[in-house]
Design a protein around this motif. Sequence first.
Motif, mmCIF file in Angstrom:
data_model
loop_
_atom_site.group_PDB
_atom_site.id
_atom_site.type_symbol
_atom_site.label_atom_id
_atom_site.label_comp_id
_atom_site.label_asym_id
_atom_site.label_seq_id
_atom_site.Cartn_x
_atom_site.Cartn_y
_atom_site.Cartn_z
ATOM 1 N N PHE A 150 0.967 -1.252 -0.010
ATOM 2 C CA PHE A 150 -0.078 0.115 -0.141
ATOM 3 C C PHE A 150 0.928 1.402 0.090
ATOM 4 C CE2 PHE A 150 -3.229 -2.493 2.802
ATOM 5 C CZ PHE A 150 -3.762 -3.225 1.347
ATOM 6 N N GLY A 151 0.300 2.537 -0.213
ATOM 7 C CA GLY A 151 1.113 3.454 -0.425
ATOM 8 C C GLY A 151 1.557 4.102 1.123
ATOM 9 N N LEU A 152 2.798 4.724 1.026
ATOM 10 C CA LEU A 152 3.373 5.010 2.342
ATOM 11 C C LEU A 152 3.172 6.572 2.452
ATOM 12 C CD1 LEU A 152 6.594 3.029 2.342
ATOM 13 C CD2 LEU A 152 4.519 2.168 3.214
ATOM 14 N N PHE A 153 2.707 6.871 3.542
ATOM 15 C CA PHE A 153 2.595 8.476 3.923
ATOM 16 C C PHE A 153 3.308 8.635 5.344
ATOM 17 C CE2 PHE A 153 -1.395 6.525 2.081
ATOM 18 C CZ PHE A 153 -1.233 6.983 0.665
ATOM 19 N N LEU A 154 3.388 9.760 5.487
ATOM 20 C CA LEU A 154 3.969 10.596 6.764
ATOM 21 C C LEU A 154 3.036 11.113 7.814
ATOM 22 C CD1 LEU A 154 7.406 12.182 5.569
ATOM 23 C CD2 LEU A 154 6.757 9.697 6.261
ATOM 24 N N GLY A 155 2.036 10.238 7.997
ATOM 25 C CA GLY A 155 0.777 10.542 8.927
ATOM 26 C C GLY A 155 -0.389 10.746 8.297
ATOM 27 N N ARG A 156 -0.414 11.520 6.991
ATOM 28 C CA ARG A 156 -1.747 11.563 6.412
ATOM 29 C C ARG A 156 -1.229 11.293 4.929
ATOM 30 N NH1 ARG A 156 -2.457 17.010 9.794
ATOM 31 N NH2 ARG A 156 -3.581 16.189 11.661
ATOM 32 N N ARG A 157 -2.389 11.248 4.187
ATOM 33 C CA ARG A 157 -2.234 10.761 2.717
ATOM 34 C C ARG A 157 -1.704 11.994 1.986
ATOM 35 N NH1 ARG A 157 -5.046 6.502 1.169
ATOM 36 N NH2 ARG A 157 -6.406 5.379 2.803
ATOM 37 N N ALA A 158 -1.770 13.071 2.328
ATOM 38 C CA ALA A 158 -1.115 14.425 1.370
ATOM 39 C C ALA A 158 0.292 14.411 1.897
ATOM 40 C CB ALA A 158 -1.683 15.681 2.034
ATOM 41 N N CYS A 159 0.865 13.540 2.858
ATOM 42 C CA CYS A 159 2.224 13.595 3.084
ATOM 43 C C CYS A 159 3.154 12.378 2.701
ATOM 44 C CB CYS A 159 2.365 13.706 4.743
ATOM 45 S SG CYS A 159 1.387 15.021 5.337
ATOM 46 N N LEU A 160 3.629 12.772 1.425
ATOM 47 C CA LEU A 160 4.530 11.677 0.817
ATOM 48 C C LEU A 160 5.921 11.880 1.546
ATOM 49 C CD1 LEU A 160 3.163 12.121 -2.622
ATOM 50 C CD2 LEU A 160 2.414 10.672 -0.824
ATOM 51 N N PRO A 161 6.481 10.624 1.766
ATOM 52 C CA PRO A 161 7.895 10.443 2.056
ATOM 53 C C PRO A 161 8.814 10.646 1.033
ATOM 54 C CG PRO A 161 6.943 8.407 2.138
ATOM 55 C CD PRO A 161 6.102 9.304 1.622
ATOM 56 N N ASP A 162 10.020 11.631 1.029
ATOM 57 C CA ASP A 162 11.114 11.739 0.268
ATOM 58 C C ASP A 162 11.776 10.477 0.209
ATOM 59 O OD1 ASP A 162 10.398 14.365 -0.290
ATOM 60 O OD2 ASP A 162 12.160 15.229 1.019
ATOM 61 N N GLU A 163 12.834 10.367 -0.820
ATOM 62 C CA GLU A 163 13.695 9.253 -1.078
ATOM 63 C C GLU A 163 15.073 9.726 -0.511
ATOM 64 O OE1 GLU A 163 13.252 6.128 -1.180
ATOM 65 O OE2 GLU A 163 11.403 5.792 -2.232
ATOM 66 N N PRO A 164 15.697 8.688 0.187
ATOM 67 C CA PRO A 164 15.683 7.417 0.691
ATOM 68 C C PRO A 164 14.990 7.418 1.845
ATOM 69 C CG PRO A 164 18.103 8.411 1.053
ATOM 70 C CD PRO A 164 17.287 9.219 0.517
ATOM 71 N N LEU A 165 14.234 6.260 1.933
ATOM 72 C CA LEU A 165 13.475 6.146 3.157
ATOM 73 C C LEU A 165 14.160 5.136 4.195
ATOM 74 C CD1 LEU A 165 10.743 6.150 4.914
ATOM 75 C CD2 LEU A 165 9.789 4.394 3.584
ATOM 76 N N VAL A 166 14.554 4.161 3.540
ATOM 77 C CA VAL A 166 15.327 3.019 4.247
ATOM 78 C C VAL A 166 16.833 3.468 3.799
ATOM 79 C CG1 VAL A 166 15.921 0.819 4.651
ATOM 80 C CG2 VAL A 166 13.561 1.382 3.955
ATOM 81 N N LEU A 167 17.529 3.710 5.096
ATOM 82 C CA LEU A 167 19.183 4.012 5.064
ATOM 83 C C LEU A 167 19.895 2.682 4.936
ATOM 84 C CD1 LEU A 167 19.419 7.262 6.735
ATOM 85 C CD2 LEU A 167 19.107 7.064 4.240
ATOM 86 N N ASN A 168 19.354 2.029 6.137
ATOM 87 C CA ASN A 168 20.292 0.802 6.248
ATOM 88 C C ASN A 168 19.191 -0.333 6.767
ATOM 89 O OD1 ASN A 168 21.846 -1.388 7.199
ATOM 90 N ND2 ASN A 168 23.656 0.195 8.163
ATOM 91 N N PRO A 169 19.013 -1.172 5.826
ATOM 92 C CA PRO A 169 18.014 -2.350 6.232
ATOM 93 C C PRO A 169 18.377 -3.541 7.131
ATOM 94 C CG PRO A 169 18.999 -2.702 4.233
ATOM 95 C CD PRO A 169 19.485 -1.474 4.648
ATOM 96 N N HIS A 170 19.854 -3.483 7.386
ATOM 97 C CA HIS A 170 20.303 -4.615 8.339
ATOM 98 C C HIS A 170 21.371 -4.034 9.091
ATOM 99 C CE1 HIS A 170 17.843 -7.341 5.769
ATOM 100 N NE2 HIS A 170 18.599 -6.745 4.559
ATOM 101 N N SER A 171 21.162 -3.399 10.374
ATOM 102 C CA SER A 171 22.108 -2.823 10.899
ATOM 103 C C SER A 171 22.291 -3.618 12.382
ATOM 104 C CB SER A 171 21.904 -1.276 11.477
ATOM 105 O OG SER A 171 22.511 -0.771 12.374
ATOM 106 N N PRO A 172 23.520 -4.115 12.687
ATOM 107 C CA PRO A 172 23.755 -4.774 13.911
ATOM 108 C C PRO A 172 23.541 -4.070 15.250
ATOM 109 C CG PRO A 172 25.799 -4.523 12.644
ATOM 110 C CD PRO A 172 24.858 -3.939 11.936
#
Length: 269
Positions: A150-172
């Motif tokens: 589904f679409g990703l929002f920063l709280g409300r549908r009008a608030c679209l996230p900038d890229e990059p969203l995931v900086l590090n998917p696997h951090s120890p």
Amino acid sequence: MTGLILRLAGLLQSSGERGVFHYRDTCAFPTRSQLIGMFAAAQGRRREHALAPYLHLQSPGDTTAPSHRDLTITIRIDQPGTLYRDFHTVGGGYPREEGILTGNGERRSKAKATLVSQRDYLTGAVFTIAVQGPAALTDHIAETLQRPRFGLFLGRRACLPDEPLVLNPHSPDPITELLTRAPLTRTPAPPPTATHLPTTFVWEHPPPGADPTTPPDRESTSEPVNLTSHARRHLPRRLWMTTQHLPAHLHAGPRPLDTLTAYMHGEPA
């Protein structure tokens, strides 16, 4: 616990804590409820199943499946942004028989048919977030955030996230990443003589090195219990806030996207 590093930035963000009816507030930083809702959206979970345990991630021999309650979220406020208030009108221009209902079930009069609501947002805010938990769960969250259902929002549908969203998917060690490696997106640039950058952190537990009995700095009504539209319910969550003095070389500079890309490819800070 392992984890992932996220960066929440965009033209607008809004993380409601208490707002209902005509006034919708925003917290000064992303709430736990907002983030868990975003994770559920990425996984294609509808509201009625958003908080269900992850049965497909349960290991053989375990008596329980991992759930959102196993996650610990730490927020670094790179840039707090500016509060922006928007005004909306509801109900105006419709025939009375199609207008807004009052509390006793009657229609509002023509003179009072239009309601004004106020909604708060943050503009220009940037947050870097460490999400810790069982490896199977954080890996699943990272994978689905990169390929959301589904679409990703920063709280409300009008608030679209900038890229990059995931900086590090696997951090120890996500907390060390926030303190020593993850680029800090902030304007204006620090003065050339600066050696450290004071930065606010939000913790869900007493911060590392603190007395475990240290009382929280605030409570946030952000622990989701039910996310369905007509039965939303949240419980208070205790939070600790500190100022950490990060090394000045973490500043992302005038071309933050280049710096973030280098960090994502494992280049030294």
